[in-house]
Write a protein that holds these residues in place. Structure first.
Motif, PDB file in Angstrom:
ATOM      1  N   TYR A   1     -60.969  50.963  55.337  1.00 14.59           N
ATOM      2  CA  TYR A   1     -61.300  50.606  53.958  1.00 14.59           C
ATOM      3  C   TYR A   1     -60.029  50.604  53.123  1.00 14.59           C
ATOM      4  CZ  TYR A   1     -62.981  50.915  49.187  1.00 14.59           C
ATOM      5  OH  TYR A   1     -63.188  50.687  47.857  1.00 14.59           O
ATOM      6  N   THR A   2     -59.843  49.534  52.384  1.00 15.15           N
ATOM      7  CA  THR A   2     -58.701  49.427  51.484  1.00 15.15           C
ATOM      8  C   THR A   2     -59.175  48.949  50.126  1.00 15.15           C
ATOM      9  OG1 THR A   2     -58.270  47.143  52.177  1.00 15.15           O
ATOM     10  CG2 THR A   2     -57.078  48.881  53.345  1.00 15.15           C
ATOM     11  N   SER A   3     -58.423  49.297  49.116  1.00 20.36           N
ATOM     12  CA  SER A   3     -58.684  48.761  47.788  1.00 20.36           C
ATOM     13  C   SER A   3     -57.350  48.526  47.093  1.00 20.36           C
ATOM     14  CB  SER A   3     -59.575  49.693  46.971  1.00 20.36           C
ATOM     15  OG  SER A   3     -58.931  50.918  46.716  1.00 20.36           O
ATOM     16  N   TYR A   4     -57.356  47.551  46.179  1.00 13.90           N
ATOM     17  CA  TYR A   4     -56.118  47.116  45.545  1.00 13.90           C
ATOM     18  C   TYR A   4     -56.293  46.977  44.039  1.00 13.90           C
ATOM     19  CZ  TYR A   4     -54.718  45.792  50.275  1.00 13.90           C
ATOM     20  OH  TYR A   4     -54.399  45.813  51.612  1.00 13.90           O
ATOM     21  N   ALA A   5     -55.205  47.173  43.335  1.00 16.61           N
ATOM     22  CA  ALA A   5     -55.169  46.806  41.929  1.00 16.61           C
ATOM     23  C   ALA A   5     -55.212  45.290  41.831  1.00 16.61           C
ATOM     24  CB  ALA A   5     -53.892  47.335  41.279  1.00 16.61           C
ATOM     25  N   THR A   6     -55.693  44.804  40.720  1.00 24.18           N
ATOM     26  CA  THR A   6     -55.784  43.365  40.529  1.00 24.18           C
ATOM     27  C   THR A   6     -54.424  42.698  40.707  1.00 24.18           C
ATOM     28  OG1 THR A   6     -57.634  43.648  39.010  1.00 24.18           O
ATOM     29  CG2 THR A   6     -56.451  41.560  38.901  1.00 24.18           C
ATOM     30  N   SER A   7     -53.377  43.361  40.236  1.00 25.27           N
ATOM     31  CA  SER A   7     -52.028  42.804  40.304  1.00 25.27           C
ATOM     32  C   SER A   7     -51.525  42.683  41.739  1.00 25.27           C
ATOM     33  CB  SER A   7     -51.067  43.668  39.497  1.00 25.27           C
ATOM     34  OG  SER A   7     -51.049  44.990  40.001  1.00 25.27           O
ATOM     35  N   ALA A   8     -52.102  43.467  42.645  1.00 26.24           N
ATOM     36  CA  ALA A   8     -51.647  43.490  44.036  1.00 26.24           C
ATOM     37  C   ALA A   8     -52.532  42.666  44.968  1.00 26.24           C
ATOM     38  CB  ALA A   8     -51.603  44.930  44.542  1.00 26.24           C
ATOM     39  N   LYS A   9     -53.721  42.430  44.561  1.00 28.41           N
ATOM     40  CA  LYS A   9     -54.690  41.761  45.425  1.00 28.41           C
ATOM     41  C   LYS A   9     -54.203  40.370  45.813  1.00 28.41           C
ATOM     42  CE  LYS A   9     -58.647  43.142  44.260  1.00 28.41           C
ATOM     43  NZ  LYS A   9     -59.939  43.354  43.576  1.00 28.41           N
ATOM     44  N   GLY A  10     -54.246  40.092  47.108  1.00 24.01           N
ATOM     45  CA  GLY A  10     -53.830  38.787  47.597  1.00 24.01           C
ATOM     46  C   GLY A  10     -52.351  38.668  47.907  1.00 24.01           C
ATOM     47  N   ARG A  11     -51.550  39.610  47.408  1.00 22.02           N
ATOM     48  CA  ARG A  11     -50.104  39.568  47.669  1.00 22.02           C
ATOM     49  C   ARG A  11     -49.635  40.776  48.482  1.00 22.02           C
ATOM     50  NH1 ARG A  11     -46.486  39.912  43.552  1.00 22.02           N
ATOM     51  NH2 ARG A  11     -47.893  41.215  42.306  1.00 22.02           N
ATOM     52  N   PHE A  12     -50.266  41.917  48.275  1.00 21.96           N
ATOM     53  CA  PHE A  12     -49.859  43.150  48.947  1.00 21.96           C
ATOM     54  C   PHE A  12     -50.895  43.531  49.998  1.00 21.96           C
ATOM     55  CE2 PHE A  12     -47.456  45.054  45.028  1.00 21.96           C
ATOM     56  CZ  PHE A  12     -46.675  43.916  44.975  1.00 21.96           C
ATOM     57  N   THR A  13     -50.410  44.156  51.068  1.00 18.08           N
ATOM     58  CA  THR A  13     -51.306  44.657  52.107  1.00 18.08           C
ATOM     59  C   THR A  13     -50.915  46.082  52.453  1.00 18.08           C
ATOM     60  OG1 THR A  13     -51.569  42.441  53.053  1.00 18.08           O
ATOM     61  CG2 THR A  13     -52.190  44.321  54.430  1.00 18.08           C
ATOM     62  N   ILE A  14     -51.871  46.986  52.322  1.00 21.06           N
ATOM     63  CA  ILE A  14     -51.645  48.374  52.699  1.00 21.06           C
ATOM     64  C   ILE A  14     -52.172  48.595  54.108  1.00 21.06           C
ATOM     65  CG2 ILE A  14     -53.822  49.177  51.679  1.00 21.06           C
ATOM     66  CD1 ILE A  14     -52.346  51.762  50.879  1.00 21.06           C
ATOM     67  N   SER A  15     -51.444  49.363  54.875  1.00 22.82           N
ATOM     68  CA  SER A  15     -51.875  49.677  56.233  1.00 22.82           C
ATOM     69  C   SER A  15     -51.297  51.029  56.626  1.00 22.82           C
ATOM     70  CB  SER A  15     -51.430  48.593  57.218  1.00 22.82           C
ATOM     71  OG  SER A  15     -50.019  48.503  57.270  1.00 22.82           O
ATOM     72  N   ARG A  16     -51.756  51.556  57.737  1.00 24.90           N
ATOM     73  CA  ARG A  16     -51.268  52.843  58.200  1.00 24.90           C
ATOM     74  C   ARG A  16     -51.281  52.888  59.710  1.00 24.90           C
ATOM     75  NH1 ARG A  16     -55.115  57.132  55.584  1.00 24.90           N
ATOM     76  NH2 ARG A  16     -53.872  58.580  56.840  1.00 24.90           N
ATOM     77  N   ASP A  17     -50.388  53.706  60.233  1.00 29.14           N
ATOM     78  CA  ASP A  17     -50.338  53.974  61.665  1.00 29.14           C
ATOM     79  C   ASP A  17     -50.402  55.490  61.805  1.00 29.14           C
ATOM     80  OD1 ASP A  17     -49.614  54.505  64.320  1.00 29.14           O
ATOM     81  OD2 ASP A  17     -48.315  52.754  64.431  1.00 29.14           O
ATOM     82  N   ASN A  18     -51.568  56.011  62.095  1.00 29.80           N
ATOM     83  CA  ASN A  18     -51.744  57.473  62.130  1.00 29.80           C
ATOM     84  C   ASN A  18     -50.957  58.115  63.276  1.00 29.80           C
ATOM     85  OD1 ASN A  18     -53.329  57.613  59.844  1.00 29.80           O
ATOM     86  ND2 ASN A  18     -55.256  57.442  60.978  1.00 29.80           N
ATOM     87  N   ALA A  19     -50.773  57.408  64.350  1.00 30.54           N
ATOM     88  CA  ALA A  19     -49.990  57.962  65.455  1.00 30.54           C
ATOM     89  C   ALA A  19     -48.532  58.188  65.034  1.00 30.54           C
ATOM     90  CB  ALA A  19     -50.046  57.026  66.657  1.00 30.54           C
ATOM     91  N   LYS A  20     -48.056  57.317  64.153  1.00 27.98           N
ATOM     92  CA  LYS A  20     -46.683  57.446  63.647  1.00 27.98           C
ATOM     93  C   LYS A  20     -46.624  58.193  62.326  1.00 27.98           C
ATOM     94  CE  LYS A  20     -44.958  53.238  65.858  1.00 27.98           C
ATOM     95  NZ  LYS A  20     -44.304  51.920  65.646  1.00 27.98           N
ATOM     96  N   LYS A  21     -47.798  58.599  61.818  1.00 31.21           N
ATOM     97  CA  LYS A  21     -47.868  59.308  60.537  1.00 31.21           C
ATOM     98  C   LYS A  21     -47.182  58.512  59.426  1.00 31.21           C
ATOM     99  CE  LYS A  21     -45.851  62.834  62.387  1.00 31.21           C
ATOM    100  NZ  LYS A  21     -45.174  64.134  62.552  1.00 31.21           N
ATOM    101  N   THR A  22     -47.410  57.227  59.412  1.00 36.84           N
ATOM    102  CA  THR A  22     -46.707  56.354  58.487  1.00 36.84           C
ATOM    103  C   THR A  22     -47.666  55.415  57.762  1.00 36.84           C
ATOM    104  OG1 THR A  22     -44.720  56.439  59.865  1.00 36.84           O
ATOM    105  CG2 THR A  22     -44.843  54.667  58.246  1.00 36.84           C
ATOM    106  N   LEU A  23     -47.418  55.275  56.485  1.00 40.57           N
ATOM    107  CA  LEU A  23     -48.152  54.367  55.613  1.00 40.57           C
ATOM    108  C   LEU A  23     -47.220  53.213  55.274  1.00 40.57           C
ATOM    109  CD1 LEU A  23     -50.648  53.964  53.622  1.00 40.57           C
ATOM    110  CD2 LEU A  23     -49.190  55.114  51.930  1.00 40.57           C
TER     111      LEU A  23
END
Length: 120
Positions: free
Chosen positions: A56-78
């Motif tokens: 599940y992800t959510s974005y500010a209006t200013s970021a929607k469509g241009r930014f992508t959030i993701s994570r790799d829990n094995a690498k402990k990295t966002l």
């Protein structure tokens, strides 16, 4: 949990940039994580957040469509992939983690910030 954000820099409008946030503890995999930013002279604002398993992800209006959030829990990295950057995206970007990460800025842990400057 300590968070360290990196990957900022000086880019031109229209460019892409990926920010990373490394966590010190594997327990971060159980937390919600997010990105916030603070432009010069402005209050910190929410950019994006992601739940613990990345489903599940959510974005500010200013970021929607241009930014992508993701994570790799094995690498402990966002991550925050930012495309089509605009001068108004110029800010210090902070990562955050916690049981809750709210759009108003509630979080248990904060990184130190990384500066993104977008030139026109």
């Amino acid at each position: 949990v300590q968070l360290q954000a990196f990957g900022g820099g000086l880019v031109q409008a229209g460019d892409s940039l990926t920010l990373s946030c490394a966590a010190s503890a594997l327990t971060v995999s159980t937390y919600v994580m997010g990105w916030f930013r603070q432009a010069p002279g402005k209050e910190r604002e929410f950019v994006a957040r992601i739940n613990s398993n990345g489903g599940y992800t959510s974005y500010a209006t200013s970021a929607k469509g241009r930014f992508t959030i993701s994570r790799d829990n094995a690498k402990k990295t966002l991550y925050l992939q930012m495309n089509s950057l605009k001068p108004e995206d110029t800010a210090v970007y902070y990562c955050a983690a916690g049981v809750l990460v709210t759009t108003s800025g509630t979080a248990d842990y904060w990184g130190q910030g990384t500066l993104v400057t977008v030139s026109s």
